[in-house]
Design a protein around this motif. Structure first.
Motif, short mmCIF file in Angstrom:
data_model
loop_
_atom_site.label_atom_id
_atom_site.label_comp_id
_atom_site.label_asym_id
_atom_site.label_seq_id
_atom_site.Cartn_x
_atom_site.Cartn_y
_atom_site.Cartn_z
N MET A 155 0.82 -1.21 0.00
CA MET A 155 0.00 0.00 0.00
C MET A 155 0.86 1.26 0.00
N GLU A 156 1.92 1.23 0.80
CA GLU A 156 2.77 2.43 0.90
C GLU A 156 3.50 2.74 -0.41
N ASN A 157 3.85 1.69 -1.13
CA ASN A 157 4.61 1.89 -2.37
C ASN A 157 3.74 2.29 -3.56
N HIS A 158 2.44 1.96 -3.49
CA HIS A 158 1.63 2.17 -4.69
C HIS A 158 0.40 3.05 -4.51
N LEU A 159 0.22 3.63 -3.31
CA LEU A 159 -0.93 4.51 -3.11
C LEU A 159 -0.44 5.92 -2.75
#
Ligand SMILES: [Zn+2]
Length: 231
Positions: A155-159
């Motif tokens: 989530m942190e890398n893609h949102l």
């Protein structure tokens, strides 16, 4: 060991004998009431809220956000047009759509696909998805692996931060302090508004626009039934 009239006897000190008797009684008692004792111990620490506040987005290009942007690696963008709702497997960002009749009248019934049944394994979860013949009801069932654990780095890398906050908020749950319990790495999504809804085990149902969603948890299975309640 002593021998008396041909029979063998152990010599044991009285306190040791009684201590052994007490130990055996305690063991039997413990085995018998094991579940109740465990439950008591679990509850003794009280409850706590588990939240995922404070996750920080590591995404540099907001336009490639898996939720609000257009990334080739996310199906959210593809499903946005249908105006349906769906389920996201957060650990691998696998997006499932409920096989329900689309609000978009321009899509012919033959391409709607609500009468089809699909199932598969995403590598993280196994799922099955089907829709009723009328397109008024659809369900998705997801089976989680035995030792599932939310991977927040996906989530942190893609949102983007805004979307990350939305998804993180849907993951809140309560548990006994001593309990080993993980956040379920799933959420519901409204493709039209891009709003996110919880699929944690406390959440039993909700109304998303004019879709009524009923959620059930059983062991490692999470299932959601969607009813089109539009007039
Ligand atoms: Zn975003």
């Amino acid at each position: 060991m002593e021998t008396y009239e041909g029979k063998k006897y152990y010599r044991i000190r009285v306190p040791v004998f009684w201590l052994s008797v007490i130990c055996v009684v305690l063991l039997i008692f413990g085995a018998y009431f094991k579940d109740e004792l465990y439950e008591k111990w679990l509850r003794s620490g009280g409850m706590e809220d588990v939240t995922f506040e404070g996750l920080t987005s590591a995404l540099e290009d907001k336009g490639s956000c898996y939720l609000c942007g257009s990334s080739d690696h996310s199906l959210v963008d593809v499903f946005r047009k249908s105006g349906r709702i769906g389920v996201i497997s957060l650990n691998d960002w696998y997006v499932l759509e409920f096989h329900i009749k689309s609000r978009d009248e321009s899509i012919p019934a033959t391409e709607q696909g609500y009468r089809t049944f699909t199932s598969g394994n995403t590598g993280e979860v196994t799922y099955s998805s089907e829709g009723s013949y009328s397109g008024k009801m659809a369900s998705i069932e997801v089976t989680l692996p035995e030792d599932f654990r939310l991977k927040t780095e996906v989530m942190e890398n893609h949102l983007c931060q805004n979307c990350l906050d939305k998804v993180a908020e849907s993951l809140d749950f309560r548990k006994w302090k001593h309990e080993k319990k993980e956040a379920i790495p799933l959420c519901l999504i409204d493709f039209e508004t891009l709003e996110i809804y919880s699929l944690q085990d406390w959440h039993k149902g909700c109304l998303i626009r004019d879709y009524w969603v009923e959620i059930e948890h059983e062991g490692d299975k999470v299932s959601a039934d969607v009813y089109d309640v539009a007039e």
